[in-house]
Write a protein that holds these residues in place. Structure first.
Motif, PDB file in Angstrom:
ATOM      1  N   VAL A 143       0.688  -0.953  -0.185  1.00  0.00           N
ATOM      2  CA  VAL A 143      -0.540  -0.183   0.337  1.00  0.00           C
ATOM      3  C   VAL A 143       0.569   1.311   0.332  1.00  0.00           C
ATOM      4  N   ARG A 144       0.987   2.054  -1.142  1.00  0.00           N
ATOM      5  CA  ARG A 144       1.118   3.577  -0.542  1.00  0.00           C
ATOM      6  C   ARG A 144       0.472   4.621  -1.072  1.00  0.00           C
ATOM      7  N   VAL A 145       0.467   5.646  -0.203  1.00  0.00           N
ATOM      8  CA  VAL A 145      -0.618   6.366  -0.028  1.00  0.00           C
ATOM      9  C   VAL A 145       0.187   7.824  -0.543  1.00  0.00           C
ATOM     10  N   PHE A 146      -1.050   8.532  -1.291  1.00  0.00           N
ATOM     11  CA  PHE A 146      -0.208   9.185  -1.886  1.00  0.00           C
ATOM     12  C   PHE A 146      -1.054  10.777  -1.373  1.00  0.00           C
ATOM     13  N   ILE A 147      -0.250  12.211  -0.606  1.00  0.00           N
ATOM     14  CA  ILE A 147      -1.827  13.004  -0.009  1.00  0.00           C
ATOM     15  C   ILE A 147      -1.484  14.567  -1.369  1.00  0.00           C
ATOM     16  N   ASN A 148      -3.230  15.776  -1.941  1.00  0.00           N
ATOM     17  CA  ASN A 148      -2.678  16.012  -2.634  1.00  0.00           C
ATOM     18  C   ASN A 148      -2.304  17.251  -1.874  1.00  0.00           C
ATOM     19  N   HIS A 149      -1.627  18.030  -2.574  1.00  0.00           N
ATOM     20  CA  HIS A 149      -0.970  19.715  -2.024  1.00  0.00           C
ATOM     21  C   HIS A 149      -1.707  20.629  -2.438  1.00  0.00           C
ATOM     22  N   GLY A 150      -2.881  20.854  -2.887  1.00  0.00           N
ATOM     23  CA  GLY A 150      -3.524  22.182  -4.319  1.00  0.00           C
ATOM     24  C   GLY A 150      -3.697  22.197  -5.563  1.00  0.00           C
ATOM     25  N   SER A 151      -3.018  21.376  -6.263  1.00  0.00           N
ATOM     26  CA  SER A 151      -2.445  20.642  -6.994  1.00  0.00           C
ATOM     27  C   SER A 151      -2.309  19.134  -7.645  1.00  0.00           C
ATOM     28  N   PRO A 152      -3.047  18.800  -9.040  1.00  0.00           N
ATOM     29  CA  PRO A 152      -2.761  17.310  -9.034  1.00  0.00           C
ATOM     30  C   PRO A 152      -1.760  17.069  -9.321  1.00  0.00           C
ATOM     31  N   ASN A 153      -0.462  17.439  -9.862  1.00  0.00           N
ATOM     32  CA  ASN A 153       1.346  17.615  -9.824  1.00  0.00           C
ATOM     33  C   ASN A 153       1.739  17.364  -8.405  1.00  0.00           C
ATOM     34  N   ALA A 154       0.712  18.156  -7.723  1.00  0.00           N
ATOM     35  CA  ALA A 154       1.649  18.233  -5.957  1.00  0.00           C
ATOM     36  C   ALA A 154       0.675  16.889  -5.440  1.00  0.00           C
ATOM     37  N   VAL A 155       2.010  16.028  -5.364  1.00  0.00           N
ATOM     38  CA  VAL A 155       1.333  14.942  -4.022  1.00  0.00           C
ATOM     39  C   VAL A 155       2.138  14.944  -3.734  1.00  0.00           C
ATOM     40  N   GLU A 156       2.362  14.083  -2.048  1.00  0.00           N
ATOM     41  CA  GLU A 156       3.266  13.691  -1.359  1.00  0.00           C
ATOM     42  C   GLU A 156       3.086  12.233  -0.864  1.00  0.00           C
ATOM     43  N   GLU A 157       3.980  11.795  -0.662  1.00  0.00           N
ATOM     44  CA  GLU A 157       3.521   9.974  -0.200  1.00  0.00           C
ATOM     45  C   GLU A 157       4.101  10.299   1.223  1.00  0.00           C
ATOM     46  N   ILE A 158       3.101   9.908   2.250  1.00  0.00           N
ATOM     47  CA  ILE A 158       3.069   9.622   3.029  1.00  0.00           C
ATOM     48  C   ILE A 158       2.604   7.875   4.279  1.00  0.00           C
ATOM     49  N   LEU A 159       3.028   8.155   5.528  1.00  0.00           N
ATOM     50  CA  LEU A 159       2.708   6.576   5.668  1.00  0.00           C
ATOM     51  C   LEU A 159       1.264   6.783   6.841  1.00  0.00           C
ATOM     52  N   PRO A 160      -0.243   6.413   6.809  1.00  0.00           N
ATOM     53  CA  PRO A 160      -0.358   6.747   7.374  1.00  0.00           C
ATOM     54  C   PRO A 160      -0.091   6.457   8.765  1.00  0.00           C
TER      55      PRO A 160
END
Length: 81
Positions: free
Chosen positions: A38-55
């Motif tokens: 499982v790899r989780v990515f959250i949005n940062h205001g635009s479709p191309n600005a994402v960050e992979e996080i650990l939930p």
């Protein structure tokens, strides 16, 4: 490993789930037939600005469903491989 069958007879071994509405719990039925990575990515205001996080947690509820929880509501996407 087993995966889900496609209409053309091939097997599917990855799923991407989009979570457009922010939530602190994402329940994803993936149908892969195994416990995926499982790899989780959250949005940062635009479709191309994402960050992979650990939930906060990832629980495999069975071979075909995973529940992901966060300390705060998040939107983004998850890749299950």
């Amino acid at each position: 490993y087993e995966g889900t069958s496609r209409s053309d007879g091939t097997q599917q071994f990855a799923v991407q789930h989009e979570q457009a509405t922010a939530s602190d719990t994402w329940i994803i039925g993936h149908g892969l037939g195994y416990y995926p990575i499982v790899r989780v990515f959250i949005n940062h205001g635009s479709p191309n600005a994402v960050e992979e996080i650990l939930p906060a947690s990832v629980v495999h509820d069975g071979l075909n469903q995973v529940t992901i929880t966060f300390s705060n509501p998040q939107s983004g996407f998850v890749r299950l491989v």
